[in-house]
Design an enzyme around this catalytic site. Structure first.
Site, PDB file in Angstrom:
ATOM      1  N   TYR A   1      38.161 -54.798 -20.041  1.00 52.22           N
ATOM      2  CA  TYR A   1      38.172 -55.617 -18.823  1.00 52.22           C
ATOM      3  C   TYR A   1      37.438 -54.897 -17.695  1.00 52.22           C
ATOM      4  O   TYR A   1      36.575 -55.468 -17.025  1.00 52.22           O
ATOM      5  CB  TYR A   1      39.609 -55.915 -18.409  1.00 52.22           C
ATOM      6  N   ALA A   2      37.782 -53.622 -17.489  1.00 53.57           N
ATOM      7  CA  ALA A   2      37.124 -52.837 -16.444  1.00 53.57           C
ATOM      8  C   ALA A   2      35.625 -52.724 -16.700  1.00 53.57           C
ATOM      9  O   ALA A   2      34.810 -52.821 -15.778  1.00 53.57           O
ATOM     10  CB  ALA A   2      37.753 -51.452 -16.367  1.00 53.57           C
TER      11      ALA A   2
END
Length: 440
Positions: A252-253
């Protein structure tokens, strides 16, 4: 900026006192920024390659969940278009205040999207939403938010940001001055179950939106949601926009960091005005059920055990919890100060604005304290299960340096965690009263 100050009576209150939460700093990270390494190059080569493959060759076969092909569907309903539909789109996007904006809000049925859309509408801006209502969490909550917005005059088009034909049609019907891009596949842990959905939404979807925006005339100014997760394994606190962000701790990051690099590219080549906002643990009424404060509340009331994570050597896990109203004021401040894009028909005519801001509360709170506050508000003792922080992308702490947003946006968080959670619990008990969902 006068519009921003009118958004809430809380604007005239004193801001929350910066937190004193401290972590041990690593001198290496204090000295090095934007460090290039083979590992970094490999990571971004992988991310961008995946984005290109999915963007150009996406098909149902790419889904990591073949048993449920409806998840993350990029197909928009065939019902869009036609005179009646166009009239509804124009009505929702009609500007009703002097010098107001016409804003396309992606992810409008999401947590932040709903609050931002309502705030824009209240101050007289024209607002049109778009959302695909996927089932990452209970779609009925998104439908309830949709009903809430419809009563304020905001229409949400049901569609996917990967549908270029739909986006082009929306810009044909309404010459949007601004785009507030909040649509994304959220959640750190879910990336381990369905990684393709993150590339599909957060990278391919963002590229698709920018491709449409670069070609329309006039080009809109774009404000979009990045994430505090881009700071990843950085141990220097508080996190500053000048810190290194090349060590993501989750997919996600990584997709959010990729979005920042993509934004730079479209700004540089096509003259799009782009402002990224790094949100820090947003919470409040109408929030996301996958967030800890939300499911802690649910499980405490049900008498279920809740997991409390701790870092190595019994280290404290803390978050810079930021109340939704403060985030909304930051979003509106970014829109109000966004400069016009400088391109036309996909061609750049001069340098364009490119910014990224932290939007946090500056007061990290240990998760154990979050649970204690919920216990007092719910008048129920939590059953705690202390566990080691799993290696699933979660980080030990987050802490925002907001001096840049304060200076440029007039951003000033005013809601402490006790006050914000009290408002959330009141909403939660009302919404789920008697086990039945009731829209406020």
């Amino acid at each position: 900026m006068s519009q921003l100050k009118q958004m809430s009576h809380a604007d005239n209150s004193a801001p929350s006192t910066p937190g004193k939460f401290k972590m041990e700093k690593a001198s290496y990270f204090n000295r090095v920024r934007w460090h290039t390494s083979p590992a970094k190059l490999c990571l971004w080569t992988f991310v961008f390659s995946a984005a290109i493959l999915i963007f150009f060759f996406r098909s149902p076969a790419t889904s990591p969940l073949p048993a449920d092909p409806s998840r993350r569907s990029l197909r928009s309903p065939s019902s869009w278009g036609g005179p009646v539909w166009e009239k509804r789109v124009r009505s929702s996007a009609r500007v009703r205040s002097r010098n107001g904006f016409s804003v396309l809000v992606t992810g409008a049925a999401g947590f932040v999207g709903t609050h931002v859309s309502a705030a824009l509408k209240r101050r007289g801006d024209g607002v049109l939403g778009i959302d695909n209502f996927n089932d990452y969490y209970d779609p009925s909550l998104k439908r309830a938010r949709q009903a809430l917005l419809e009563r304020t005059g905001v229409y949400i088009v049901e569609g996917d940001i990967n549908d270029a034909a739909l986006l082009r049609k929306l810009f044909e019907v309404v010459p949007f001055t601004h785009v507030m891009h909040l649509a994304a596949q959220a959640g750190v842990r879910y990336a381990m179950e369905n990684p393709g959905s993150y590339v599909h939404s957060n990278i391919a979807g963002f590229v698709n939106l920018l491709e449409v925006c670069k070609s329309v005339n006039p080009q809109p100014s774009i404000v979009w949601a990045s994430s505090s997760s881009v700071y990843g394994l950085n141990t220097k606190v508080p996190f500053s926009e000048r810190d290194r962000t090349d060590q993501p701790a989750s997919l996600y990051a990584a997709t959010k960091k990729a979005g920042e690099e993509i934004a730079h590219t479209y700004n540089h080549i096509y003259g799009l005005s782009l402002t990224g906002l790094r949100f820090f643990t947003v919470y409040g009424p109408w929030g996301r059920p996958d967030m800890a404060y939300f499911f802690f509340t649910r499980d405490i009331l049900k008498g279920k055990t809740i997991p409390i994570f701790e870092a190595a050597n019994h280290g404290t896990v803390a978050r810079d919890f930021t109340y939704i109203d403060d985030i909304v004021r930051g979003c509106l401040g970014a829109l109000d100060t966004a400069e016009k894009s400088t391109g036309s028909g996909g061609k750049k005519r001069g340098p364009a604005q490119l910014r990224v801001f932290n939007l946090g509360n500056t007061s990290p709170v240990p998760v154990t304290e979050l649970v204690s506050i919920l216990e007092r508000l719910l008048k129920t003792k939590a059953k705690r299960n202390i566990m080691k922080l799993p290696r699933n992308g979660d980080v030990q702490f987050t802490h925002a340096n907001i001096s840049y947003a304060q200076r440029e946006l007039g951003y000033k968080p005013v809601t402490d965690l006790q006050t914000g959670l009290k408002k959330f619990v009141r909403w939660y008990l009302n919404y789920y009263a008697g086990g039945k969902k009731a829209v406020e």
